[in-house]
Design a protein around this motif. Structure first.
Motif, short mmCIF file in Angstrom:
data_model
loop_
_atom_site.label_atom_id
_atom_site.label_comp_id
_atom_site.label_asym_id
_atom_site.label_seq_id
_atom_site.Cartn_x
_atom_site.Cartn_y
_atom_site.Cartn_z
N MET E 665 0.83 -1.21 0.00
CA MET E 665 0.00 0.00 0.00
C MET E 665 0.86 1.25 0.00
O MET E 665 0.52 2.24 -0.65
N LEU E 666 1.94 1.20 0.76
CA LEU E 666 2.85 2.35 0.75
C LEU E 666 3.30 2.67 -0.66
O LEU E 666 3.38 3.82 -1.07
N ALA E 667 3.60 1.62 -1.40
CA ALA E 667 4.08 1.84 -2.76
C ALA E 667 2.94 2.22 -3.69
O ALA E 667 3.08 3.06 -4.58
N LEU E 915 10.60 4.20 3.63
CA LEU E 915 9.60 4.43 2.60
C LEU E 915 8.62 5.50 3.06
O LEU E 915 8.22 6.37 2.29
N GLY E 916 8.26 5.43 4.32
CA GLY E 916 7.36 6.45 4.85
C GLY E 916 8.00 7.82 4.79
O GLY E 916 7.38 8.81 4.45
N LYS E 917 9.29 7.83 5.09
CA LYS E 917 10.01 9.10 5.14
C LYS E 917 10.09 9.79 3.79
O LYS E 917 10.25 11.00 3.73
N GLY F 85 -4.25 8.19 1.88
CA GLY F 85 -3.34 7.77 0.81
C GLY F 85 -1.99 7.35 1.36
O GLY F 85 -1.55 6.23 1.20
N ASP F 86 -1.38 8.27 2.06
CA ASP F 86 -0.08 8.02 2.64
C ASP F 86 -0.29 7.38 4.00
O ASP F 86 -0.78 8.03 4.92
N ILE F 87 0.09 6.10 4.14
CA ILE F 87 -0.26 5.48 5.43
C ILE F 87 0.78 5.77 6.51
O ILE F 87 0.49 5.72 7.67
N ILE F 88 1.99 6.06 6.07
CA ILE F 88 2.97 6.50 7.07
C ILE F 88 3.38 7.90 6.66
O ILE F 88 4.11 8.07 5.69
N GLU F 89 2.86 8.87 7.38
CA GLU F 89 3.17 10.23 6.91
C GLU F 89 3.84 11.05 7.99
O GLU F 89 3.90 10.68 9.12
NA NA Z 1 4.32 7.11 3.10
#
Ligand code: NA
Ligand code: NA
Lengths: 110, 128, 503, 165, 941, 89
Positions: E665-667, E915-917, F85-89
């Protein structure tokens, strides 16, 4: 039971393989993941299907073949590492190439 | 195992099964998303709880000493289920999912007159 | 310590990798030193191992002290020792070259490089099918990362091909390994060989399927037709030192074919003997043809060299497909030659490209080179060697390969291989004359190339004359290796009879 | 000098963790208690930094009562909901309620929202960004005001007492 | 040893000019001459021994496995050639000293020339076929360098490449021929080969072998139809042309035919092919030489023609014909080298080689003109010149040869025609250059060259005359040795100027008369020739190469197509075929064990999996939905593992599944949310068939294995798990002990994945969508409060569970890997709930070191066993007892597992958190309406 | 009696799972599918418990625990994805 199991493995492989033949990166990644699930099931069953015999030796009993399990464990981990890499690669490819086609050459039609 | 114990375990088990079933049934047949949300949140959670109690009872009966580790799973479920439901409801509201006509007290985010009928496409057309 | 020597080729890069990867940034001098020293150690260890192996004794190292066939063993015979030595020689050239600055174009170069060596060495040493899979994955993932070192569109695009194909290949490997385990009940290659020899009839089909699917996997790694498509662009796009190191990667596939099929599907395998032969032979020939077409079509030096790698793969495959002692010996000689030379050529291409400015390695008119003379001399040497024109190693390699074919095989091999050679001669002479002779007017600009790069290239290309001068000792070794491979029962005995061979 | 406070930032949590450990380990051997105790001290020490503010349970006895009450409500709620769900021909009156919050702390609001979701016919659907009100979806409503009152009295006030007063 | 020195000296001589290149030019030239001069002296020194009939050999093994040896022989033939090569070579060096201009890198030139000389000497001395081939190819290479010496000239580059291509191709053919020959004889030793003539000719492979060898010889000696490269090689500096194309390189082919004559020639095939090819070449060359207008062009074609002549003679193969051939080799070398040098002098002094700009040189360059006339006379075969003698012998042989059966008259007729032409072009050369007035002025006013530049020419012309006048004295000794070497028996012959009035003389006379007459008709003939479209071999060749390249490119484009889909298709097809072959050999798919009964839950699982799989594939265009379907598959795979007694697998699969979902999902956020419909129905059908077929193969193989009994080695693990590994959970003991090495590799892979992904994400700038794919602006609630509190509450619990799973892994389901994933997932939950910044502030450890330390811990655990003298990764464990605690176990496996745990935590967080960063710092304000920053900003990795 | 109860319960759980699958497949909206998946996770805990009762062992306790934990996290992730959308933001 074996028939059902084998059919399941086959169907999952086929679905995964079908997806790996798609023209966009994301479905291909999903396909590879699905394929690796199928392959793990396949590899797992190479020692036969055992009910109620987890290989925890506490005495006598019927045990499932632990070796394929250990192999599958390794395979799951490696598969995870590979999936992680390829999906990020897909992301990077989209950013570099401007579209998410696996061949990276055609115009993005959206 | 004593008959009574077995009966209790069985009862608990079936009760659990019924709740699990009802939860999913509600999710399957209710008319709008917000209503469907109720089933799993409560019934399924309780159903699993019942079954775990049955399991606890069963192993008490078999092993002779009580292990209540199943409580841990129940605890987890009771902590998490409402949060899942909450987040799901939030997504439903965010996506402005249709609600049953007779729903009362419709909040502003679901009212067309407040936010317009269709989402206004963003100039950059999303990220498709 | 000596009794642990066999595991050194794995431990050294592993530990070096750990040291190098602990910190991501900075310390470039320290990292270079560690990386080069580790590679030198690897070279020393490999030489010692070749010394041990050359006596003909087969040594094994039981990891965790679990004896074969139950535990994982490392097997040192002449073949694996040779491959280790080859890897370390190649690696030294590549790593020194990288120290000239390529290593700073992205993060973690040296650590990844060492772990790449870890994967390669592991694949060469292991005597266990599943462990081979694991090391394949180590070397693949490291190669994915290294391929992308420095970034850029071409690398990403070729990376997508390379990664996806190999990922699918990994799944197939698991299927094949699973079938073989299911049918044979073991993972140790030597044990598999024994079990195949006594295989009940109703399992032969299964083992055939497992063996052949495994062949697809190895074929993919070694870039056999029609599974080679990932190779040319990936090799052409990879950063020079990485491409140079990649020269050994296709050979891992070839090695695996030799190791697995000569051992498990040897003469003792009865109806399953030489399971792979026809495929490898015919597809090897087809690979040669495809590589010749590719060679003629290339308009970029790197791509051209990549197709030359494919040519060498084709040659090695047909050698493997001949499946005789002579051909195995020829294969090994050619393998040493082609690995080092194509590796050197990739490095050289980078140097040439840098000096040609914008034109890079594209075969078009460009400004003259600052160090054109020296570069052209090296290019000439590399080209002669790789085409197989005397007096350098390629000629001997090619002659050995041609001579190894029997009458029936010659009918196919000779025209194919000779035409492929001609194609490479045509293409390389065109490339060379464009690069060094057809320069635009104007004086050369740009800076002189760093000494470390020169060292890397010369180190590798010097194999071309050395392999000629020392052709005899080398081929004595390769012949002994081939002889050892032709008698796999020695390996199974050494591993599976408790009194012998254990370190 | 390290004060006991630093050693044991959240004694209740530590106790809970020890309890959970013993649950999982299925053994009350001294070794397990020692191991569990160590972890029960270590883990809060590691995770302490993640708490922005520190919750103090002011009235533990009230908490127990609250929990029991909620459990009872859950069971009842489920029978209630089961009835509603099984009988699709009964006309349901779904309804959204904007519930004005009295609580201020995020954690207590969370507990409240969870409780609401687990109990009769209500799901807390959205906590408004300002934290002042909670949107609740009700499966079958009879009297909106009564429901708000019920929630306030039955859950919110006790919670306020337990944590915030 | 002397032989070795003769062979080595020129080779060492290659280095001399390179080292002396910095010195003065004269020093360089003189120094370069030393080595060949000594070699020449050494060669001459051997003549007495040769005359005494000694066989001069040198042998050293080189690569016996291949049959390659450093073997040299010096016999008459080699002597003849060595004298030519070294002698003319020295003259050429002298000449070149004057010829090359000051600016040119003379050192490099000399060293190329020496390399060439060395390889020619090598050819002539080789007593091993493979060695001969080695030197043979070396001549191609060195001539490539020499022809291309003036690399700034287009012609030079093209000529060089053409020469290399043609001779290189011939060299490859020769290699094949030699290998075949060696195979027939059983050795590559020249002596053995030459002694096995009968054996060779009778072998079934003889025709093929002969064809290949002759291909080598013909290409090298520019025989028809490979003659075209030679005239184009004239782009080389004249010393090169003089050397390569008169005396040496082109003679290599002739040498080969002469050398192998005893072994190969005794067959109808030889006697058919060789003379005919030679004759065609003879006529072809002569005809074009007659029509060329460029001085060097005339000489080049004349060379082609004379090579044809020699070939004809070798083809005829009678002793006298061979003698004639050898004699003509000698003669041609002398007069042609002289002529080339003269043309170079003229070019040098007049600035042109075009006939129309030349003329009247007898006035301006009288001595040169005289030399030209003399050498041309020799070429034309005027009596009293050496050319006359060998030509007479040639004509005699054509008359006497029984070739072509009933058409045997054809040979002398054609030979006469060739002679006519040769007279014609010789006359034309002399008249046009020396006598006639130039039609256009030459660029420079011609004058005599330096004295020393003419010296080599004078020597050569002198030789022409000397041999022509005193043939018996000058040439008999050499020729008898040479012919003896070729014929392998002494030949009794007498060279004399006068043979009496015989038919050959008549033929010569006819040639002179008609040839002279022909010159006057030259203009008409040229017109006749020009009525044909000119065929420029270089152009044709160049075009052929270009179009070959283009064809190949097209072919690659069609065959490769740069399509991953196609590549995957091949891969799957290959696998399908392989699997199907295996399956086809299984007579009974069901093994002895048969099916176990099915229960409802298993059916449910299968249905769920099949449904999930199909749904994943069917909904793949709606990517998030497809992911949800994939998640169903993941969940039920885990349940399947649980159902069939693999709790560890179930746990692993579950945790991996969730992490994979999050990752995908991140991608997906940065990818299109939907795939447009773009596959054609045909393509879909093809893919379905292929995937389905392979799926069928997989299923069948799976079934076949499952229904057969397992002969596994696993019982060993069961038996040794507790006593040997100290753990009850056999799977875990396998992972950390029996096959701990695999696990070490596996965590390395995981750490590598983290590193590789970091590389991919490095400096990646992505375009952050402001809204979802339907244009909906994101929810403003970035960190839902309720989620935040719950994730904080769950964290300690999850860590506790993680510790629990870790510690019990050795004996119960669990272990470092699963524990690591649980820890990672719990932290990821925190990331999701509170964002990167907030979490990172509180989680201030860097992930890469953690992952690497994990691998390090595992490695060190493995290395620890060395201290106790055990192999890498040997485990140890023990049961201990403490007062309060009671009995407990300590195992090194736990330490190893700790490594696994750390590696997993480190790598997973490295992947997910990084990836979040990627986006966090660059997220535009939530309500931003401007889309200026919408473009993707790319930088290198 | 217990076995009868097991059978009944199993049947109910199986039907529940099929109902989940039904909702998952027909949607109609994303949250419906996510809800279905979440419920599927919860219900599969029931399967694990039943398996434990059937086999008479607690080997799968941890599996159930993990499903409870991880099912939640995956639901959170998907919801976050839909919301932000961004799950880790
Ligand atoms: Na992200
Ligand atoms: Na982010």
């Amino acid at each position: 039971m074996e028939t059902l199991y084998a059919v399941t493995t086959g169907v999952l492989s086929a679905c995964g393989l079908y997806l790996t033949l798609r023209g966009r990166t994301f479905p291909v990644v999903v396909g590879l993941t699905l394929l690796s699930y199928a392959v793990n099931l396949f590899l797992f069953s190479m020692g036969g299907l055992t009910t109620d015999g987890p290989a925890l030796v506490h005495g006598e009993g019927v045990y499932a073949d632990p070796l394929p399990q250990a192999l599958v464990l390794t395979a799951i981990v490696i598969g995870f590492a590979m999936t992680a890499f390829v999906v990020i690669l897909a992301m990077r490819a989209r950013s570099e190439l401007g579209n998410d086609q696996v061949d990276g050459k055609k115009e993005d039609r959206e | 195992m004593a008959f009574i114990a077995e009966a209790l375990v069985s009862l608990m088990l079936v009760t659990g099964g019924v709740f699990v079933f009802i939860g999913s049934l509600g999710m399957a047949h209710l008319r709008d998303f917000y209503m469907r949300l109720h089933g799993p949140t409560k019934a399924s959670t309780l159903g699993i709880g019942c079954m775990l109690v049955a399991s606890m009872g069963y192993f008490w009966g078999v092993d002779g000493h009580i292990d209540i580790q199943e409580m841990l799973i129940t605890l987890f479920l009771f902590i998490t289920a409402p949060v899942s439901a909450h987040l799901l409801a939030k997504t439903g509201l965010h996506l402005r999912l249709k609600h049953a006509k007779k729903t009362g007290g419709v909040p502003f985010e679901l009212r067309d007159e407040e936010v317009g009928k269709k989402p206004v496409p963003h100039p950059d057309k999303g990220h498709g | 310590m000596m009794q642990h020597l066999v595991v050194f080729p794995i431990v050294v890069p592993l530990v070096a990798g750990i040291l190098l990867l602990y910190r991501r940034e900075g310390l470039i001098r320290f990292k270079r030193a560690v990386s080069v020293v580790a590679t030198l150690m690897l070279l020393a260890v490999s030489m010692a191992l070749v010394g041990r192996a050359s006596s003909g004794e087969i040594l094994y190292y039981a990891l965790g002290d679990w004896q074969p066939p139950f535990g994982i063993v490392l097997v040192l015979d002449r073949l694996s020792a040779l491959m280790l030595l080859l890897t370390s020689v190649l690696a030294l050239g590549a790593v020194v070259f990288a120290c000239a600055g390529d290593d700073e174009k992205g993060s973690n170069f040296h650590g990844l490089f060492q772990w790449q060596l870890l994967g390669i060495n592991g694949a060469f040493l292991t005597g266990d099918l599943f462990n081979l899979f694991v090391f394949f994955e180590v070397l693949l993932l490291a190669s994915y990362a290294l391929l992308l070192h420095g970034g850029g569109k071409a690398r990403i695009q070729s990376g997508v091909y390379y990664v996806v194909m190999n990922l699918a290949g990994s799944s197939l490997f698991l299927i094949a390994a699973g079938i073989l385990y299911g049918a044979l009940g073991t993972l140790n290659l030597a044990d598999m060989a024994i079990r195949v020899a006594e295989l009940p009839a109703d399992r032969q089909g299964l083992v055939t399927a497992g063996g052949l699917i495994l062949l697809v996997v190895f074929g993919l790694k070694s870039a056999i037709l029609p599974l080679y498509f990932w190779l040319p662009r990936a090799y052409a796009a990879a950063p020079a030192p990485v491409a140079a190191l990649f020269a050994i990667m296709t050979k891992v596939g070839i090695y695996a074919i030799l190791r697995v099929y000569l051992l498990i599907f040897g003469d003792a395998a009865g109806p399953l003997a030489a399971l792979e032969q026809a495929w490898v032979w015919w597809l090897g020939l087809a690979t040669l043809v495809a590589s010749a077409v590719g060679i003629l079509s290339s308009r970029d030096l790197r791509l051209l060299i990549a197709y030359l790698v494919l040519l060498s793969v084709g040659t090695l495959l047909v050698c493997a497909g001949m499946r005789s002692e002579v051909s195995a010996s020829a294969l090994l000689y050619y393998l040493i030659h082609t690995t080092l030379i194509t590796g050197g050529l990739f490095l050289l291409a980078e140097m040439i490209g840098v000096q040609r400015g914008k034109a890079g390695t594209r075969l078009v008119k460009a400004r003259p080179l600052v160090q054109g003379k020296a570069l052209s001399l090296l290019f000439f040497i590399g080209a002669i060697a790789v085409v197989g024109v005397p007096p350098l190693s390629g000629a001997i390699g090619k002659a050995l390969v041609l001579a190894a074919a029997d009458d029936a095989q010659r009918l196919w091999l000779w025209p194919t291989l000779l035409f492929a050679s001609l194609a490479s001669l045509v293409a390389l002479s065109r490339a060379g004359s464009t690069l060094f002779w057809r320069s635009a007017h104007g004086s050369p600009s740009g800076s002189r190339l760093p000494a470390l790069q020169w060292f890397g290239v010369i180190w590798l290309l010097s194999a071309a004359p050395l392999l000629v001068v020392f052709a005899h000792p080398v081929s004595v070794y390769t012949q002994a290796t081939a002889e050892q491979l032709a008698n796999p029962e020695r390996l199974t005995e050494a591993l599976l009879s408790p009194s012998r061979g254990h370190l | 000098m390290i004060t006991p406070r630093k050693w044991l930032p959240t004694p209740v949590l530590s106790l809970l963790l020890l309890f959970v450990w013993l649950l999982m380990a299925r053994s009350y051997a001294p070794g397990q208690i020692l191991l569990g105790g160590t972890l029960a001290i270590l883990i809060p020490l590691v995770t302490y930094r993640f708490w922005d503010g520190h919750m103090q349970i002011k009235k533990p006895r009230l908490l127990v009562r609250f929990i029991l009450r909620v459990l009872k409500d859950i069971v009842i709620a489920n029978f209630e909901v089961a009835r509603l769900l099984i009988n699709p021909w009964k006309r349901l009156n779904p309804h959204f309620i904007e519930y004005p919050l009295m609580l201020e702390e995020r954690f207590t609001i969370t507990v409240l929202a969870s409780t609401i979701s687990l109990t009769p016919g209500t799901v807390s659907a959205n906590l408004r960004l300002d934290g002042k009100s909670l949107l609740i979806h009700v499966l079958d409503i009879e009297d909106e005001q009564a429901l708000i009152e019920q929630i306030r009295e039955r859950y919110e006030r006790p919670l306020k007492e337990i944590y915030e007063c | 040893m002397t032989l070795l020195w003769i062979a080595l000296l020129p080779l060492l001589g290659v280095l001399v000019p390179l080292m002396a290149g910095r010195r003065s030019r004269l020093t360089c030239s003189l120094a370069t001459m030393v080595a060949p001069a000594i070699a020449l002296g050494l060669t001459l020194w051997q003549i007495p021994s040769l005359n005494a009939g000694e066989s001069l050999r040198f042998f050293a093994d080189w690569l016996p496995e291949l049959g390659l040896a450093l073997a040299f022989r010096l016999d008459g033939l080699s002597l003849l050639f060595n004298l030519l090569i070294l002698g003319i070579g020295l003259l050429i060096l002298l000449y070149a000293h004057f010829y090359l201009s000051e600016e040119e890198p003379v050192g490099r030139f000399y060293s190329f020339l020496m390399l060439f000389m060395a390889s020619m000497v090598g050819i002539s001395l080789s007593n091993n076929l493979l060695l001969l081939w080695l030197f043979w190819e070396l001549t191609s290479l060195s001539s490539f360098l020499l022809i291309g010496f003036w690399s700034h000239q287009n012609d030079a580059r093209k000529g060089a490449r053409m020469a290399l291509t043609v001779t290189g191709a011939g060299g490859l053919a020769l290699l094949a021929g030699i290998l075949l020959l060696g195979d027939i004889v059983g050795s590559f030793d020249m002596d053995q080969v030459l002694a096995s003539g009968a054996l060779i000719v009778e072998d079934a492979r003889y025709p093929v072998m002969l064809t290949l060898v002759l291909l080598g010889a013909f290409t090298k000696s520019a025989q028809f139809p490979f003659q075209f490269w030679l005239p184009n090689a004239m782009a080389a500096p004249t010393p090169v042309s003089a050397y390569l194309h008169s005396a040496t390189m082109v003679k290599a082919g002739i040498f080969l035919m002469a050398r192998l004559h005893p072994a190969l020639s005794d067959s109808a095939l030889w006697q058919l092919v060789v003379p005919i090819v030679g004759m065609i070449t003879l006529l072809y060359g002569a005809w074009f030489a007659f029509l060329k207008t460029d001085l060097k062009g005339i000489l080049a074609f004349s060379t082609v023609s004379h090579l044809g002549l020699i070939t004809v003679l070798l083809g005829i193969g009678t002793p006298m014909a061979v003698l004639a051939a050898l004699f003509h080799i000698l003669n041609h070398a002398t007069f042609k080298a002289a002529l080339f040098m003269i043309s170079g002098i003229i070019d040098h002094e007049a600035g042109t080689r075009e006939l129309k700009m030349l003329g009247r040189l007898r006035k301006t360059m009288p001595i040169t003109a005289l030399l030209l006339t003399l050498a041309a006379a020799s070429m034309a075969g005027v009596p009293l010149f050496n050319g006359f003698l060998s030509k007479e012998m040639f004509l005699t042989e054509t008359l006497e040869s029984p070739l072509l059966g009933g058409l045997s008259w054809l040979m002398p007729v054609l030979a006469t025609i060739a002679s006519i032409l040769s007279v014609g072009y010789s006359v034309r050369l002399v008249i046009a250059v020396c006598i006639k007035k130039p039609r256009q002025p030459s660029p420079k006013a011609p004058h005599e060259p330096p004295r020393m530049m003419r010296l080599p020419v004078e020597i050569l012309v002198g030789l022409c005359l000397l041999v022509g006048i005193l043939p018996a004295f000058m040439a008999t000794g050499l020729l008898s040795l040479a012919s003896q070497a070729v014929l392998q028996e002494p030949l009794d012959f007498h060279l004399s100027i006068w043979h009496g009035f015989k038919l050959p003389l008549l033929m010569s006379v006819v040639a002179f008369v008609i040839g002279g007459a022909l010159y006057w008709q030259h203009a008409h003939l040229r017109k006749f020739k020009e009525s044909f479209a000119p065929v420029d071999a270089a152009r044709v060749f160049e075009r052929a190469l270009v179009s070959l390249g283009q064809r190949c490119e097209q072919l690659i484009a069609v065959w490769d197509g740069q399509s991953l889909q196609r590549y995957m298709g091949w891969l799957l097809l290959a696998t399908f075929i392989m699997g199907a072959i295996g399956l086809s050999q299984i007579t009974e798919l069901t093994g002895d064990l048969g099916n176990q009964p099915v229960d409802g839950i298993v059916v449910l699982g299968a249905v769920m999996l099949i449904f999930g799989g199909l749904a994943t594939a069917i909904t793949h265009r709606y990517r998030l939905i497809s992911l949800l379907m994939l998640s169903v598959v993941g969940l039920f795979v885990a349940l399947t593992f649980a159902r069939f007694s693999a709790p560890d697998l179930a746990l692993t699969q579950l945790s991996v599944e969730v992490v994979t979902m999050i990752l995908l999902m991140l991608a997906l956020f940065f990818l299109p949310q939907k795939t447009p419909p773009e596959s054609s129905a045909k393509r879909n059908l093809r893919d379905i068939v292929l995937a389905g077929g392979l799926g069928g193969v997989v299923a069948s193989l799976n079934y076949a294995v499952m229904t057969r009994e397992s002969f596994s080695i696993s019982q060993f693990f069961m038996d040794n798990s507790v006593p040997g590994g100290g753990g009850h959970n056999v799977v875990n003991v396998i992972l950390v002990d029996f096959r701990g090495f695999d696990t070490l590799g596996e965590i390395t892979v995981l750490a590598l994945a983290g590193l590789a992904i970091f590389k991919l994400l490095n400096r990646l700038r992505l375009f952050i969508p402001h809204s979802d794919s339907e244009g909906r602006i994101w929810s403003p609630d970035r960190y839902p409060a309720i989620l935040t509190s719950i994730s904080l509450a769950l964290l300690p619990l999850a860590l506790l569970v993680s510790a629990f799973i870790f510690l019990r892994g050795h004996n119960e389901p669990g272990g470092g890997f699963i524990a690591g994933l649980i820890t990672a997932v719990a932290l990821i939950l925190l990331y999701m709930a509170r964002g990167v910044e907030w979490t990172q502030q509180r989680l201030d450890f860097p992930f890469q070191p953690v992952a690497v330390v994990g691998v390090a811990v595992a490695t060190l655990t493995g290395l620890g066993s060395w201290l106790f003298g055990h192999p890498f990764l040997t485990s140890a464990f023990g049961y201990f007892s403490l007062p309060v605690v009671g009995k407990f176990e300590l195992a090194t496996a736990l330490l190893f597992d700790l490594g696994v745990y750390l590696a997993v935590v480190g790598a997973t967080l490295m992947i997910l958190a990084n990836l979040g960063k990627v986006t966090t710092a660059h997220r535009p304000a939530v309500n931003a309406t401007k889309s200026d920053d919408a473009g993707t900003n790319k930088e290198s990795l | 009696m217990l076995s009868v109860a097991l059978t009944i319960t199993s049947t109910l759980v199986v039907i529940a799972l099929i109902l989940n699958l039904y909702r998952l497949v027909i949607g109609p909206d994303l949250p419906d599918r996510v809800l279905a998946l979440d419920t599927m996770y919860v219900n599969s805990i029931a399967l694990i418990v039943l398996l434990g009762l059937w086999l008479g062992g607690k080997t799968y306790f941890e599996s159930a625990l993990l499903i409870a934990m991880l099912g939640f996290i995956s639901t959170v992730a998907v919801c976050k994805y839909i919301l932000r959308g961004d799950i880790i933001e």
